[in-house]
Design a protein around this motif. Structure first.
Motif, PDB file in Angstrom:
ATOM      1  N   VAL A 105      -7.263  -3.970  -2.792  1.00 17.86           N
ATOM      2  CA  VAL A 105      -6.405  -3.993  -3.787  1.00 17.86           C
ATOM      3  C   VAL A 105      -4.827  -3.973  -3.530  1.00 17.86           C
ATOM      4  N   ALA A 106      -4.372  -3.413  -2.394  1.00 17.96           N
ATOM      5  CA  ALA A 106      -3.148  -3.311  -2.011  1.00 17.96           C
ATOM      6  C   ALA A 106      -2.706  -4.655  -1.464  1.00 17.96           C
ATOM      7  N   GLN A 107      -3.672  -5.496  -1.102  1.00 20.66           N
ATOM      8  CA  GLN A 107      -3.612  -6.719  -0.762  1.00 20.66           C
ATOM      9  C   GLN A 107      -3.402  -7.782  -1.641  1.00 20.66           C
ATOM     10  N   ALA A 108      -4.078  -7.477  -2.905  1.00 22.41           N
ATOM     11  CA  ALA A 108      -3.703  -8.021  -4.232  1.00 22.41           C
ATOM     12  C   ALA A 108      -2.576  -8.039  -4.590  1.00 22.41           C
ATOM     13  N   LEU A 109      -1.817  -6.688  -4.565  1.00 25.74           N
ATOM     14  CA  LEU A 109      -0.315  -6.356  -4.938  1.00 25.74           C
ATOM     15  C   LEU A 109       0.481  -7.271  -4.044  1.00 25.74           C
TER      16      LEU A 109
ATOM     17  N   LYS B  64       0.797  -1.333   0.186  1.00 24.27           N
ATOM     18  CA  LYS B  64       0.092  -0.093   0.089  1.00 24.27           C
ATOM     19  C   LYS B  64       0.981   1.429   0.114  1.00 24.27           C
ATOM     20  N   ASP B  65       1.906   1.257   0.763  1.00 30.13           N
ATOM     21  CA  ASP B  65       2.728   2.270   0.684  1.00 30.13           C
ATOM     22  C   ASP B  65       3.282   2.457  -0.674  1.00 30.13           C
TER      23      ASP B  65
ATOM     24  N   HIS C 182      -0.253   9.124  -4.933  1.00 30.20           N
ATOM     25  CA  HIS C 182      -0.546  10.117  -3.793  1.00 30.20           C
ATOM     26  C   HIS C 182      -1.076  11.516  -4.550  1.00 30.20           C
ATOM     27  N   GLY C 183      -2.122  11.812  -4.388  1.00 25.84           N
ATOM     28  CA  GLY C 183      -2.604  13.080  -4.908  1.00 25.84           C
ATOM     29  C   GLY C 183      -3.284  13.264  -6.341  1.00 25.84           C
TER      30      GLY C 183
ATOM     31  N   ASP D  40      -8.111   6.232  -4.947  1.00 29.34           N
ATOM     32  CA  ASP D  40      -8.243   5.913  -3.795  1.00 29.34           C
ATOM     33  C   ASP D  40      -7.708   4.506  -3.618  1.00 29.34           C
ATOM     34  N   ILE D  41      -6.693   4.325  -2.556  1.00 26.11           N
ATOM     35  CA  ILE D  41      -6.202   2.910  -2.489  1.00 26.11           C
ATOM     36  C   ILE D  41      -6.689   2.073  -1.696  1.00 26.11           C
TER      37      ILE D  41
END
Ligand code: CMC
Length: 422
Positions: free
Chosen positions: A214-218, A196-197, A204-205, A209-210
């Motif tokens: 979705v971050a978990q899938a990555l 997610k980072d 960012h900006g 929306d993260i």
């Protein structure tokens, strides 16, 4: 069965030791063959050559098995995360909470680039391929850490440089991407977790929306890419490392090897292929015929594997993740339908069946990256971030074994015999 093999060459018979792995894999140790007989073995592309003994990753291509340090990839993808898997690969065991937190903190605290490093990144043309930037920038880091150039690092130094590379490569990738978009760099936020980072450092900006899922899938994609025993880039890392080159130069070499379209670069090539099929009316059957035509150099990218001759277990997990991400992001991508159509047709086509050609890890990953908004030429960079802990673990294993020798294959010379210069 005896613990040696007998080889007969003419009248001469030599006995060669047999080595067995913990999963009952068998090898004939041919190291003394040349000294005993004058013969070498010839194996173009290392189709049947073991280059080392390793305790990191077990892979059975016939059965579609992949395990890191004994743990099945399916279980890790379901329940672990990328930083934990990195600790597992690097240290041999899953970390306890304290070890995990400490390594996680180390990665974040070392993700900053040296003060003048952005000037180097700014010198690249904006349309430079990000893989070239990653390889060059990783080698360039060596200039900033003279104390880490000697590969004989203490355990503390090793842990620091491993965490540093995991943090800094993520930062280089994100900073270069933002520069191509004329956006200021975004610092790492350790509270977000690795994947997610990274998405935040990219987007960012930008009004994206993260989402946690979705971050978990990555994060799962990073885990699936984390190691794959003696593949082309990992072997490159071991070969370079065997000359006692510094770790930055060694990893830079691994990145270059991964860039090739037959290896990690296939994820970019798959998407480009799917886009081409789509632009030409979506007739995937025509491309299947092209892939089978021996007079056409076209190959079905994302299909086939040197060692998986049944299915690639990573592809199964990725296909599922692909459906999840697209549903979550409410993306309807015609490329996914073309990919599914190609897979369906290929799996019942004699050409692909007879040659055991199945979708590999790269076949569906690009569709996920595209849905996340990652540009196509950055896809192989995602593979770099995922594969990095594997390269580091393999380099550490190489360094930890004093019996390891410089990699120096032989050849059969097929050029001119001696002739005189006139
Ligand atoms: N499309 C059409 N035919 C293929 C393909 C393909 N993707 N892959 C292999 N073949 C055929 C090949 O033409 C050969 O046929 P024949 O026996 O009639 O000459 C046979 O299958 C064996 O192929 P090979 O090239 O000898 O096999 P290899 O083990 O040397 O190559 C490979 C493995 C992955 C390089 C190859 O399958 C390929 O080029 N695939 C497409 C690129 C790709 O997806 N690469 C990613 C690999 S997985 C991730 C990674 O490594 O990073």
């Amino acid at each position: 069965m005896s613990d040696s093999a007998k080889l007969k060459i003419g009248d001469q018979e030599v006995e060669l030791p047999i080595i067995k792995g913990t999963e009952s894999e068998k090898a004939i140790d041919i190291r003394s063959l040349r000294a005993q007989t004058g013969y070498i073995t010839l194996d173009n592309g290392f189709m049947n050559t073991g280059s080392c003994e390793s305790g990191i990753t077990f892979l059975n291509g016939e059965k579609g098995i992949l395990r890191y340090r004994g743990y099945p990839i399916e279980q890790l993808a379901e329940a672990s995360n990328f930083v934990e898997v990195s600790c597992l690969l690097l240290n041999g065991e899953l970390p306890n909470k304290e070890e995990y937190d400490s390594f996680n903190k180390l990665v974040s605290s070392h993700s900053k680039l040296p003060a003048s490093f952005n000037e180097i990144l700014d010198r690249f043309p904006k349309d430079a391929h990000p893989m070239g930037v990653m390889a060059s920038a990783t080698a360039a880091l060596s200039g900033f850490y003279p104390e880490l150039l000697n590969p004989e690092l203490s355990a503390d130094e090793q842990e620091r440089v491993f965490a540093q590379l995991m943090g800094q490569l993520k930062t280089i990738a994100a900073h270069f991407y933002r520069r191509t978009q004329n956006l200021d760099p975004v610092s790492s936020d350790p509270s977000l977790g690795y994947a997610k980072d990274f998405l935040n450092m990219l987007f960012h900006g930008q009004g994206k929306d993260i989402d946690d899922d979705v971050a978990q899938a990555l994060d799962v994609l990073f885990m699936l890419h984390a190691d794959h025993e003696q593949n082309c880039s990992t072997s490159t890392v071991r070969v370079i490392g065997s000359s006692h080159a510094n770790l930055f130069a060694t990893i830079s070499g691994g990145i270059s090897a991964l860039w090739g379209p037959l290896h990690g670069g296939a994820n970019q090539a798959v998407l480009e292929m799917l886009e081409e099929i789509n632009q030409n009316g979506g007739d995937h059957k025509k491309y299947l015929e092209k892939a089978k035509d021996k007079n056409d150099s076209f190959r079905l990218m994302g299909f086939g594997h040197r060692v998986y001759k049944n299915f690639d277990p990573r592809a199964k997990i990725i296909k599922k993740a692909c459906d999840t991400v697209l549903t979550k992001l409410n993306v309807q991508d015609p490329l996914l339908d073309i990919a599914k159509g190609l897979e369906e047709e290929a799996l019942k086509d004699d050409y692909f069946v007879q040659r055991n050609l199945y979708p590999n890890v790269d076949f569906y990953s690009g569709i996920i990256y595209k849905a996340l908004g990652i540009p196509t030429n950055m896809f192989t960079v995602m593979f770099v971030l995922g594969r990095l802990p594997g390269w580091l673990a393999q380099w550490k294993e190489l360094r930890d074994n004093p019996a390891n020798k410089i990699a120096r294959p032989r050849q059969i010379y097929s050029g001119h015999t001696e002739r005189n210069y006139k």
